[in-house]
Every structure is written in C-alpha cells, then in structure tokens.
Design a protein around this motif. Structure first.
Motif, PDB file in Angstrom:
ATOM      1  N   ARG A   6      14.699  -3.974  50.987  1.00 42.36           N
ATOM      2  CA  ARG A   6      14.915  -4.253  49.568  1.00 42.36           C
ATOM      3  C   ARG A   6      16.391  -4.099  49.247  1.00 42.36           C
ATOM      4  NH1 ARG A   6      15.913   0.505  47.170  1.00 42.36           N
ATOM      5  NH2 ARG A   6      15.026   2.400  48.056  1.00 42.36           N
ATOM      6  N   PRO A   7      16.820  -4.753  48.154  1.00 41.37           N
ATOM      7  CA  PRO A   7      18.216  -4.561  47.732  1.00 41.37           C
ATOM      8  C   PRO A   7      18.460  -3.095  47.371  1.00 41.37           C
ATOM      9  CG  PRO A   7      17.219  -6.418  46.578  1.00 41.37           C
ATOM     10  CD  PRO A   7      16.113  -5.703  47.307  1.00 41.37           C
ATOM     11  N   ALA A   8      19.602  -2.593  47.755  1.00 41.73           N
ATOM     12  CA  ALA A   8      19.972  -1.227  47.403  1.00 41.73           C
ATOM     13  C   ALA A   8      20.248  -1.137  45.914  1.00 41.73           C
ATOM     14  CB  ALA A   8      21.203  -0.792  48.181  1.00 41.73           C
ATOM     15  N   THR A   9      20.011   0.036  45.368  1.00 46.70           N
ATOM     16  CA  THR A   9      20.364   0.335  43.986  1.00 46.70           C
ATOM     17  C   THR A   9      21.373   1.487  43.995  1.00 46.70           C
ATOM     18  OG1 THR A   9      18.653   2.007  43.664  1.00 46.70           O
ATOM     19  CG2 THR A   9      18.028  -0.309  43.248  1.00 46.70           C
ATOM     20  N   GLU A  10      21.993   1.706  42.855  1.00 43.95           N
ATOM     21  CA  GLU A  10      22.929   2.828  42.767  1.00 43.95           C
ATOM     22  C   GLU A  10      22.254   4.146  43.111  1.00 43.95           C
ATOM     23  OE1 GLU A  10      25.829   3.082  39.574  1.00 43.95           O
ATOM     24  OE2 GLU A  10      25.391   0.984  39.095  1.00 43.95           O
ATOM     25  N   ALA A  11      20.968   4.257  42.802  1.00 42.03           N
ATOM     26  CA  ALA A  11      20.239   5.488  43.097  1.00 42.03           C
ATOM     27  C   ALA A  11      20.096   5.738  44.598  1.00 42.03           C
ATOM     28  CB  ALA A  11      18.860   5.438  42.440  1.00 42.03           C
ATOM     29  N   ASP A  12      20.274   4.713  45.422  1.00 42.73           N
ATOM     30  CA  ASP A  12      20.153   4.850  46.878  1.00 42.73           C
ATOM     31  C   ASP A  12      21.435   5.318  47.550  1.00 42.73           C
ATOM     32  OD1 ASP A  12      17.475   3.797  47.134  1.00 42.73           O
ATOM     33  OD2 ASP A  12      18.317   1.773  46.863  1.00 42.73           O
ATOM     34  N   THR A  63      21.392  -3.894  51.749  1.00 37.51           N
ATOM     35  CA  THR A  63      19.941  -3.875  51.856  1.00 37.51           C
ATOM     36  C   THR A  63      19.551  -2.548  52.480  1.00 37.51           C
ATOM     37  OG1 THR A  63      19.836  -6.259  52.128  1.00 37.51           O
ATOM     38  CG2 THR A  63      17.942  -5.008  52.919  1.00 37.51           C
ATOM     39  N   VAL A  64      18.519  -1.915  51.930  1.00 37.64           N
ATOM     40  CA  VAL A  64      18.017  -0.687  52.537  1.00 37.64           C
ATOM     41  C   VAL A  64      16.661  -0.960  53.165  1.00 37.64           C
ATOM     42  CG1 VAL A  64      19.304   0.892  51.049  1.00 37.64           C
ATOM     43  CG2 VAL A  64      17.004   0.184  50.394  1.00 37.64           C
ATOM     44  N   ALA A  65      16.419  -0.242  54.248  1.00 39.78           N
ATOM     45  CA  ALA A  65      15.119  -0.243  54.910  1.00 39.78           C
ATOM     46  C   ALA A  65      14.412   1.019  54.440  1.00 39.78           C
ATOM     47  CB  ALA A  65      15.280  -0.246  56.418  1.00 39.78           C
ATOM     48  N   ASP A  66      13.244   0.846  53.870  1.00 42.03           N
ATOM     49  CA  ASP A  66      12.490   1.938  53.264  1.00 42.03           C
ATOM     50  C   ASP A  66      11.202   2.140  54.058  1.00 42.03           C
ATOM     51  OD1 ASP A  66      10.312   2.858  51.244  1.00 42.03           O
ATOM     52  OD2 ASP A  66      12.213   3.261  50.228  1.00 42.03           O
ATOM     53  N   ARG A  67      10.947   3.361  54.486  1.00 41.26           N
ATOM     54  CA  ARG A  67       9.699   3.712  55.165  1.00 41.26           C
ATOM     55  C   ARG A  67       9.097   4.901  54.427  1.00 41.26           C
ATOM     56  NH1 ARG A  67       7.829   2.420  60.051  1.00 41.26           N
ATOM     57  NH2 ARG A  67       9.854   1.933  61.011  1.00 41.26           N
ATOM     58  N   ASP A  68       7.939   4.687  53.865  1.00 38.24           N
ATOM     59  CA  ASP A  68       7.234   5.757  53.147  1.00 38.24           C
ATOM     60  C   ASP A  68       8.077   6.373  52.036  1.00 38.24           C
ATOM     61  OD1 ASP A  68       5.081   5.386  54.909  1.00 38.24           O
ATOM     62  OD2 ASP A  68       5.903   6.842  56.326  1.00 38.24           O
ATOM     63  N   GLY A  69       8.817   5.527  51.316  1.00 34.18           N
ATOM     64  CA  GLY A  69       9.610   6.005  50.191  1.00 34.18           C
ATOM     65  C   GLY A  69      10.921   6.645  50.579  1.00 34.18           C
ATOM     66  N   GLY A  73      17.375   3.118  56.900  1.00 30.14           N
ATOM     67  CA  GLY A  73      18.401   2.242  57.435  1.00 30.14           C
ATOM     68  C   GLY A  73      19.029   1.428  56.329  1.00 30.14           C
ATOM     69  N   PHE A  74      20.164   0.819  56.641  1.00 31.51           N
ATOM     70  CA  PHE A  74      20.788  -0.080  55.670  1.00 31.51           C
ATOM     71  C   PHE A  74      21.686  -1.072  56.390  1.00 31.51           C
ATOM     72  CE2 PHE A  74      24.162   3.035  56.101  1.00 31.51           C
ATOM     73  CZ  PHE A  74      25.345   2.331  55.898  1.00 31.51           C
ATOM     74  N   SER A  75      21.915  -2.184  55.723  1.00 33.66           N
ATOM     75  CA  SER A  75      22.908  -3.166  56.167  1.00 33.66           C
ATOM     76  C   SER A  75      23.836  -3.447  54.992  1.00 33.66           C
ATOM     77  CB  SER A  75      22.242  -4.455  56.649  1.00 33.66           C
ATOM     78  OG  SER A  75      21.549  -5.076  55.594  1.00 33.66           O
ATOM     79  N   GLY A 103      12.435  -1.577  65.623  1.00 34.26           N
ATOM     80  CA  GLY A 103      12.520  -2.906  65.034  1.00 34.26           C
ATOM     81  C   GLY A 103      13.233  -2.950  63.692  1.00 34.26           C
ATOM     82  N   THR A 104      13.618  -1.805  63.176  1.00 32.94           N
ATOM     83  CA  THR A 104      14.257  -1.757  61.858  1.00 32.94           C
ATOM     84  C   THR A 104      15.641  -2.396  61.885  1.00 32.94           C
ATOM     85  OG1 THR A 104      13.013   0.246  61.378  1.00 32.94           O
ATOM     86  CG2 THR A 104      14.900  -0.230  59.960  1.00 32.94           C
ATOM     87  N   GLY A 105      16.429  -2.087  62.905  1.00 38.83           N
ATOM     88  CA  GLY A 105      17.754  -2.689  63.010  1.00 38.83           C
ATOM     89  C   GLY A 105      17.669  -4.202  63.153  1.00 38.83           C
ATOM     90  N   ARG A 106      16.730  -4.662  63.956  1.00 35.01           N
ATOM     91  CA  ARG A 106      16.542  -6.110  64.129  1.00 35.01           C
ATOM     92  C   ARG A 106      16.145  -6.759  62.807  1.00 35.01           C
ATOM     93  NH1 ARG A 106      16.677 -10.094  67.263  1.00 35.01           N
ATOM     94  NH2 ARG A 106      15.102 -11.689  67.491  1.00 35.01           N
ATOM     95  N   ALA A 107      15.242  -6.118  62.058  1.00 35.54           N
ATOM     96  CA  ALA A 107      14.833  -6.663  60.760  1.00 35.54           C
ATOM     97  C   ALA A 107      16.028  -6.742  59.812  1.00 35.54           C
ATOM     98  CB  ALA A 107      13.720  -5.818  60.152  1.00 35.54           C
ATOM     99  N   LEU A 108      16.879  -5.731  59.817  1.00 40.57           N
ATOM    100  CA  LEU A 108      18.072  -5.747  58.972  1.00 40.57           C
ATOM    101  C   LEU A 108      19.047  -6.843  59.408  1.00 40.57           C
ATOM    102  CD1 LEU A 108      18.587  -1.907  58.556  1.00 40.57           C
ATOM    103  CD2 LEU A 108      18.204  -3.541  56.686  1.00 40.57           C
TER     104      LEU A 108
END
Length: 169
Positions: A6-12, A63-69, A73-75, A103-108
């Motif tokens: 998902r797109p990163a937000t300032e809160a991230d 973009t952040v990678a979110d797992r269980d809230g 990861g991020f790109s 697979g998270t890095g590949r997805a990013l």
C-alpha cells in the motif's frame, strides 16, 4: 499471512525509519564496520524519512509492505538522479531481516517497476552497494544488469562503493 502493499502515509514514516536501520545493520554488517552502522539510531532514521518525505512526496513514491498490521518492508522511487527524464530511480527496497526470502522484496520490486511504467518511464536504474552480494544477486535475478558506473557514498564514517544497475521497465 499474506503481505499487502500500500502507499505509505506520514504515520508510517517513523516505522519505516526504524525498519530501514534494522535492515541496514542486517544487510551490511558482514562488510561494513559496526561503528558505521550504529548511527543513525532508528529514531533518527525515522526523522530522516519524515523530513525527506516532506520534500519529495510530490515526485517520489513510497510503498510499504504490511503483514498483520505491521510494516515489514518498503520501496522508494522517484526521478533518475542522473536527470534522464525517461528513467526512474529505485532508491530503496528494505525489509525486516526475518522477511528475506519470503517474496516481499520481489513483490516490492514488481510493484516499483509497474509504478515506473505508469509514470511513463521506459528505463529503471538503482544503486547497490558493491559488496552487498545478496542484493546484487536479488536484482540480477529480477532482470537488472550492472552498467559499469560506480560512485562512492558515505554510510556514516565508511566510504562505500556503489554500482549502478539498470533495466527496461
């Protein structure tokens, strides 16, 4: 559980900074002196991302990678630092150390290339630390090739050689 991008937000951004610091220590600890990786602190890295995002949010994408809230990861991508208007620059992909190989890095990376295409960039570039063999292998498996360009950048007190990689998007 699956990873959601998902797109990163300032809160991230503070979480992104802390993750970035943990990722650097895990990825670079085998070839950089530990004192070079001790700074910045996770909190300082978070403040760095808050400030950088304030300046670059209009022409960059995180973009952040979110797992269980939880951000795992991020790109980060934006215009090419060499000024080529047909090229996007993948500034970073960083993962929680335990997230490697899942697979998270590949997805990013796939998501970043799609974002570059949607921005009209025909080419993608990135800089990777020369001595970071796992990262170089990751990018090479993803279709990236070294261009032969090199630069030196500081990570804290260590001067670190980087190699430029490129590919079509």
């Amino acid at each position: 559980m699956t990873v959601t991008l998902r797109p990163a937000t300032e809160a991230d951004l503070m979480a992104v900074g802390a993750l970035h610091q943990r990722s650097r220590v895990a990825a670079y600890g085998s070839f950089l002196p530990l004192e070079a990786l001790a700074e910045p602190t996770p909190e300082a890295m978070g403040r760095y991302w808050v400030e950088r995002w304030a300046w670059e949010r209009d022409d960059h994408r995180m973009t952040v990678a979110d797992r269980d809230g939880r951000v795992v990861g991020f790109s980060y991508l934006g215009p090419d630092d060499a000024g080529d208007p047909a090229t996007g620059l993948l500034n970073a992909i960083h993962l929680e150390p335990g997230e490697r190989g899942r697979g998270t890095g590949r997805a990013l990376m796939i998501d970043s290339l799609a974002a570059m295409r949607s921005r009209g960039w025909a080419h993608a570039a990135l800089w990777v630390l020369r001595d970071n063999a796992p990262a170089r292998h990751f990018y090479e498996r993803g279709g990236w090739s070294a261009t032969g360009e090199q630069r030196d950048e500081h990570i804290s007190t260590a001067l670190v050689p980087q190699l430029r990689y490129a590919r079509e998007v």
